[in-house]
Enzyme design. Structure first.
Site, mmCIF file in Angstrom:
data_model
loop_
_atom_site.group_PDB
_atom_site.id
_atom_site.type_symbol
_atom_site.label_atom_id
_atom_site.label_comp_id
_atom_site.label_asym_id
_atom_site.label_seq_id
_atom_site.Cartn_x
_atom_site.Cartn_y
_atom_site.Cartn_z
ATOM 1 N N PHE A 166 0.830 -1.209 0.000
ATOM 2 C CA PHE A 166 0.000 0.000 0.000
ATOM 3 C C PHE A 166 0.861 1.254 0.000
ATOM 4 O O PHE A 166 2.039 1.237 0.370
ATOM 5 C CB PHE A 166 -0.916 0.013 1.224
ATOM 6 C CG PHE A 166 -0.198 0.156 2.544
ATOM 7 C CD1 PHE A 166 0.151 1.407 3.047
ATOM 8 C CD2 PHE A 166 0.133 -0.968 3.294
ATOM 9 C CE1 PHE A 166 0.822 1.536 4.252
ATOM 10 C CE2 PHE A 166 0.808 -0.847 4.514
ATOM 11 C CZ PHE A 166 1.149 0.415 4.990
ATOM 12 N N CYS A 213 -3.992 4.831 -11.443
ATOM 13 C CA CYS A 213 -4.691 3.540 -11.325
ATOM 14 C C CYS A 213 -5.620 3.280 -12.499
ATOM 15 O O CYS A 213 -6.513 2.433 -12.412
ATOM 16 C CB CYS A 213 -5.464 3.457 -10.006
ATOM 17 S SG CYS A 213 -4.420 3.700 -8.548
#
Length: 269
Positions: A201, A218
């Site tokens: 993360f 993303c």
């Protein structure tokens, strides 16, 4: 409860180059697979770098040819850099591995972290990571633009290939909060090899989010990015966030009852 150790590799002036951290991930991964060490989370900050997961399309990369490191994790392209807390949990999971459950645990730890700082975050169906939701009461075509401008319509609603990088700051991912749109606060991308996780993360604590404006973060064109400091309207440092993230990772990961993925068998005809 399983053991979970943390290794802080470097922050600020001692930020770790991406390739160096990747090499360390592989070393720790091999040691964890051999049961030489317990589950381990590498925590660090990177100098500015773009990394692309296996699903990244060419159209989502920087238009100016800025170098991108292609990596073996899932997901698409993102940015790492100063002001962003990066965590690489290297954890052995029972087989067959439940990847979704692992991602959900990481999201939960980060959601709890944000809540402790007074920010409500959530998941978005079909999109991994941790999100700050926009204003659902305001239609996209009515959202205010930047600098007092109002958009008569939102071309992204009708054009799946709309490129915000070519259409000015009113569409920039870093300005999603001003448009009252959903914005991602933490990115998650992982890989599982030999039953052991890699990658992990990145939590936007106080970075310059304009770095995300050079890519399609993303691969998502209809939302943006945010930071903890930006959403709270005050300075927040990685040093403040670090112990809180560690505590919630222990609660969620070390305290979890790990189970193999359930495989549904098709009844014989």
């Amino acid at each position: 409860m399983s053991e979970l150790r943390f290794v802080q590799l470097g922050f600020g002036p001692e930020a770790v180059e991406y390739q160096e951290a990747w090499d360390e991930q592989r070393r720790v991964h091999a040691a964890r697979f051999a049961d030489e060490i317990p589950d381990t989370v590498l925590l660090l900050e990177h100098p500015p770098v773009y990394t692309a997961g296996r699903r990244t399309a060419d159209s989502e990369r920087p238009l100016d040819g800025t170098p991108v490191i292609d990596v073996d994790r899932g997901g698409k392209i993102t940015w790492h850099g100063p002001g962003q807390l990066v965590g690489y949990p290297i954890q052995k999971l029972p087989r067959p591995v439940d990847v979704v459950a692992h991602v959900r645990r990481l999201e939960e730890a980060l959601i709890r972290t944000c809540a402790e700082f007074g920010l409500e975050t959530t998941r978005v169906e079909g999109r991994s990571g941790v999100w700050v939701l926009g204003d659902p009461r305001q239609a996209a075509e009515q959202r205010p633009g930047i600098g007092g401008l109002s958009l008569d319509f939102d071309p992204r609603l009708a054009d799946e290939e709309f490129d915000p990088r070519l259409n000015g700051p009113e569409y920039a991912p870093s300005n999603a909060g001003q448009r009252r749109e959903d914005r991602k606060l933490a990115q998650i991308g992982i890989r599982v090899a030999k039953g052991v996780t890699m990658h992990g993360f990145s939590l936007n604590v106080n970075p310059d989010t304009k770095w995300f404006d050079r890519i399609i973060p993303c691969g998502i064109r209809d939302a943006g990015v945010a930071s903890l400091a930006g959403e709270l309207g005050r300075d927040v440092t990685i040093a403040e966030v670090l112990p809180v993230v560690e505590r919630h990772l222990i609660e969620v990961m070390a305290g979890a009852e790990l189970k193999p993925r359930v495989i549904e068998k098709t009844p014989a005809a």
